[in-house]
Design a protein around this motif. Structure first.
Motif, PDB file in Angstrom:
ATOM      1  N   THR A   1       0.847  -1.198   0.000  1.00 26.28           N
ATOM      2  CA  THR A   1       0.000   0.000   0.000  1.00 26.28           C
ATOM      3  C   THR A   1       0.881   1.246   0.000  1.00 26.28           C
ATOM      4  N   MET A   2       0.286   2.353  -0.410  1.00 28.61           N
ATOM      5  CA  MET A   2       0.947   3.653  -0.417  1.00 28.61           C
ATOM      6  C   MET A   2      -0.069   4.667   0.076  1.00 28.61           C
ATOM      7  N   TRP A   3       0.299   5.494   1.060  1.00 27.34           N
ATOM      8  CA  TRP A   3      -0.659   6.453   1.609  1.00 27.34           C
ATOM      9  C   TRP A   3       0.073   7.705   2.076  1.00 27.34           C
ATOM     10  N   TRP A   4      -0.716   8.724   2.452  1.00 26.20           N
ATOM     11  CA  TRP A   4      -0.147   9.971   2.933  1.00 26.20           C
ATOM     12  C   TRP A   4      -0.730  10.294   4.303  1.00 26.20           C
ATOM     13  N   LYS A   5      -0.034  11.132   5.053  1.00 24.66           N
ATOM     14  CA  LYS A   5      -0.549  11.636   6.328  1.00 24.66           C
ATOM     15  C   LYS A   5       0.026  13.029   6.563  1.00 24.66           C
ATOM     16  N   PHE A   6      -0.702  13.840   7.335  1.00 27.51           N
ATOM     17  CA  PHE A   6      -0.228  15.187   7.627  1.00 27.51           C
ATOM     18  C   PHE A   6       1.032  15.147   8.485  1.00 27.51           C
ATOM     19  N   GLY A   7       1.713  16.303   8.520  1.00 25.49           N
ATOM     20  CA  GLY A   7       2.882  16.426   9.372  1.00 25.49           C
ATOM     21  C   GLY A   7       2.480  16.503  10.838  1.00 25.49           C
ATOM     22  N   LYS A   8       3.243  17.223  11.639  1.00 25.66           N
ATOM     23  CA  LYS A   8       3.012  17.241  13.075  1.00 25.66           C
ATOM     24  C   LYS A   8       1.681  17.879  13.446  1.00 25.66           C
ATOM     25  N   GLU A   9       1.246  18.859  12.678  1.00 22.94           N
ATOM     26  CA  GLU A   9      -0.003  19.550  12.992  1.00 22.94           C
ATOM     27  C   GLU A   9      -1.058  19.184  11.959  1.00 22.94           C
ATOM     28  N   GLU A  10      -2.290  18.982  12.442  1.00 22.49           N
ATOM     29  CA  GLU A  10      -3.360  18.547  11.557  1.00 22.49           C
ATOM     30  C   GLU A  10      -3.667  19.566  10.461  1.00 22.49           C
ATOM     31  N   ASP A  11      -3.477  20.856  10.768  1.00 20.80           N
ATOM     32  CA  ASP A  11      -3.775  21.888   9.771  1.00 20.80           C
ATOM     33  C   ASP A  11      -2.545  22.265   8.948  1.00 20.80           C
ATOM     34  N   SER A  12      -1.507  21.453   9.038  1.00 21.32           N
ATOM     35  CA  SER A  12      -0.285  21.731   8.287  1.00 21.32           C
ATOM     36  C   SER A  12      -0.524  21.572   6.794  1.00 21.32           C
ATOM     37  N   ASN A  13       0.221  22.314   6.010  1.00 16.05           N
ATOM     38  CA  ASN A  13       0.174  22.168   4.556  1.00 16.05           C
ATOM     39  C   ASN A  13       1.168  21.112   4.063  1.00 16.05           C
ATOM     40  N   ARG A  14       1.875  20.514   4.986  1.00 18.11           N
ATOM     41  CA  ARG A  14       2.900  19.543   4.635  1.00 18.11           C
ATOM     42  C   ARG A  14       2.422  18.137   4.976  1.00 18.11           C
ATOM     43  N   ALA A  15       2.807  17.182   4.148  1.00 17.35           N
ATOM     44  CA  ALA A  15       2.368  15.803   4.349  1.00 17.35           C
ATOM     45  C   ALA A  15       3.507  14.840   4.046  1.00 17.35           C
ATOM     46  N   GLU A  16       3.472  13.695   4.703  1.00 16.56           N
ATOM     47  CA  GLU A  16       4.407  12.609   4.447  1.00 16.56           C
ATOM     48  C   GLU A  16       3.731  11.548   3.585  1.00 16.56           C
ATOM     49  N   ILE A  17       4.537  10.860   2.784  1.00 13.80           N
ATOM     50  CA  ILE A  17       4.053   9.704   2.027  1.00 13.80           C
ATOM     51  C   ILE A  17       4.776   8.477   2.546  1.00 13.80           C
ATOM     52  N   LEU A  18       4.007   7.402   2.740  1.00 16.56           N
ATOM     53  CA  LEU A  18       4.569   6.166   3.280  1.00 16.56           C
ATOM     54  C   LEU A  18       4.198   4.978   2.403  1.00 16.56           C
ATOM     55  N   LEU A  19       5.033   3.958   2.475  1.00 11.99           N
ATOM     56  CA  LEU A  19       4.810   2.697   1.777  1.00 11.99           C
ATOM     57  C   LEU A  19       4.806   1.561   2.787  1.00 11.99           C
ATOM     58  N   LYS A  20       3.997   0.564   2.524  1.00 10.56           N
ATOM     59  CA  LYS A  20       4.162  -0.714   3.204  1.00 10.56           C
ATOM     60  C   LYS A  20       4.726  -1.680   2.179  1.00 10.56           C
ATOM     61  N   VAL A  21       5.893  -2.226   2.493  1.00 10.60           N
ATOM     62  CA  VAL A  21       6.637  -3.085   1.570  1.00 10.60           C
ATOM     63  C   VAL A  21       6.795  -4.463   2.206  1.00 10.60           C
TER      64      VAL A  21
ATOM     65  N   ALA B   1       8.378  -0.725 -10.975  1.00 10.36           N
ATOM     66  CA  ALA B   1       6.940  -0.649 -10.691  1.00 10.36           C
ATOM     67  C   ALA B   1       6.600   0.820 -10.420  1.00 10.36           C
ATOM     68  N   LEU B   2       5.483   1.295 -10.947  1.00 11.96           N
ATOM     69  CA  LEU B   2       5.059   2.679 -10.793  1.00 11.96           C
ATOM     70  C   LEU B   2       3.774   2.761  -9.974  1.00 11.96           C
ATOM     71  N   LYS B   3       3.686   3.770  -9.129  1.00  8.16           N
ATOM     72  CA  LYS B   3       2.487   3.976  -8.338  1.00  8.16           C
ATOM     73  C   LYS B   3       2.321   5.476  -8.087  1.00  8.16           C
ATOM     74  N   THR B   4       1.090   5.989  -8.256  1.00  7.33           N
ATOM     75  CA  THR B   4       0.831   7.431  -8.121  1.00  7.33           C
ATOM     76  C   THR B   4      -0.171   7.685  -6.996  1.00  7.33           C
ATOM     77  N   ILE B   5       0.057   8.787  -6.280  1.00  7.48           N
ATOM     78  CA  ILE B   5      -0.853   9.210  -5.221  1.00  7.48           C
ATOM     79  C   ILE B   5      -1.033  10.720  -5.317  1.00  7.48           C
ATOM     80  N   ILE B   6      -2.230  11.206  -5.022  1.00  9.60           N
ATOM     81  CA  ILE B   6      -2.522  12.641  -5.017  1.00  9.60           C
ATOM     82  C   ILE B   6      -2.849  13.052  -3.573  1.00  9.60           C
ATOM     83  N   ILE B   7      -2.121  14.031  -3.068  1.00  6.43           N
ATOM     84  CA  ILE B   7      -2.390  14.560  -1.726  1.00  6.43           C
ATOM     85  C   ILE B   7      -3.471  15.622  -1.854  1.00  6.43           C
ATOM     86  N   PRO B   8      -4.635  15.438  -1.279  1.00 10.19           N
ATOM     87  CA  PRO B   8      -5.727  16.402  -1.462  1.00 10.19           C
ATOM     88  C   PRO B   8      -5.393  17.763  -0.852  1.00 10.19           C
TER      89      PRO B   8
END
Length: 294
Positions: free
Chosen positions: A146-166, A286-293
């Motif tokens: 899987t590939m997903w994103w999550k916000f940084g330290k603050e919920e209202d942050s404009n920055r996000a991390e992307i993670l993989l489960k391998v 292998a290619l995989k794309t994700i869009i951070i809303p």
């Protein structure tokens, strides 16, 4: 050499009782051939050949242009077919010409794409010298679950991390390298882009995906490196690689990250082209794309 110089300066500053002048003889070595060759799953081989430049010289566009090796006899074999590559020129947006060798479109009978599970032999003949190397495009042992994103330290942050489960299979000796493309830009590797299964063998584990970096532009590396912005479209290029390709990039990235550090240990980049600098590497892609809303 530069690391040794900084070490001597440091010792001179703290060791005021020692006033002996130390001179280091920085000898100039002969230029060496530098090879950067890749063959990816589903793509033709591509090879750049140049001459090494003096470490302490000021690099200019003209020097870069003159460093390319032209009219070399470059062949790649998959054990059944052998194809002679052709030299091409491309111009960058900055107006700098780059030269490379790839498939000869006038002789497609012997051309072939890279395939997982096969080995490829590179042979280069230039200026009376012959260089060769072998690489393998491994089967895709490392698998993205899987590939997903999550916000940084603050919920209202404009920055996000992307993670993989391998997931890694039970068999040891697997390696991967990854690149990212931001908003349909070119694929770039992260500062640390290679991994092995020495610790995670036979398990599923999470990997934080860092943005790719153009290492020719160090100004692009900021204090919040590692995050993406809301609204970004990120495409991951996830590649299983062989041990030699892993070793080359592991040592090259360590040398890059420690450059200018007077306390770091000297690092020898481990290439796999006998008699030359650089590497010849195979990539299972292998290619995989994700869009951070937004």
């Amino acid at each position: 050499m530069r690391k040794a110089y900084f070490t001597f300066v440091f010792l001179t500053v703290i060791g005021t009782a020692c006033e002996k002048e130390i001179n280091v003889d920085l000898q100039r070595t002969e230029d060496m051939v530098v090879v950067e060759g890749i063959i990816e799953q589903g793509s033709f081989p591509m090879v750049r050949i140049s001459k090494s430049l003096n470490y302490f010289s000021r690099i200019t566009p003209q020097q870069l242009l003159e460093s390319f090796v032209h009219n070399a006899a470059v062949t790649v074999s998959n054990g059944v077919q052998t194809h002679r590559l052709r030299e091409y020129r491309t111009d960058t947006t900055g107006g700098i010409a780059l030269y490379f060798y790839t498939v000869d479109t006038a002789d497609m009978q012997t051309a072939f794409f890279g395939e997982p599970g096969k080995s490829y032999t590179l042979r280069i003949e230039t200026e009376g010298q012959t260089f060769h190397s072998i690489t393998t495009i491994p089967e895709p042992k490392f698998r993205i679950d899987t590939m997903w994103w999550k916000f940084g330290k603050e919920e209202d942050s404009n920055r996000a991390e992307i993670l993989l489960k391998v997931t890694d299979p039970p068999e040891r000796g697997n390696y991967f390298r990854y690149f990212t493309s931001l908003n349909r830009g070119r694929f770039l590797p992260a500062l640390s882009s290679v991994f092995d299964d020495q610790v995670v063998n036979g398990t599923s584990f999470d990997v934080v995906v860092a943005p790719g970096v153009d290492k020719n532009r160090s100004s692009g590396i900021s204090g919040d490196y590692g995050f993406f912005d809301k609204g970004d479209t990120v495409t991951l290029k996830f590649c299983n690689i062989d041990h030699n390709t892993y070793d080359f990039w592991r040592t090259a990235e360590f040398a890059y990250s420690s450059a200018g550090n007077p306390f770091s240990s000297p690092t020898r980049t481990m290439g796999n082209v006998k008699g030359a600098l650089g590497y010849w590497g195979g990539y299972s892609v292998a290619l995989k794309t994700i869009i951070i809303p937004k």
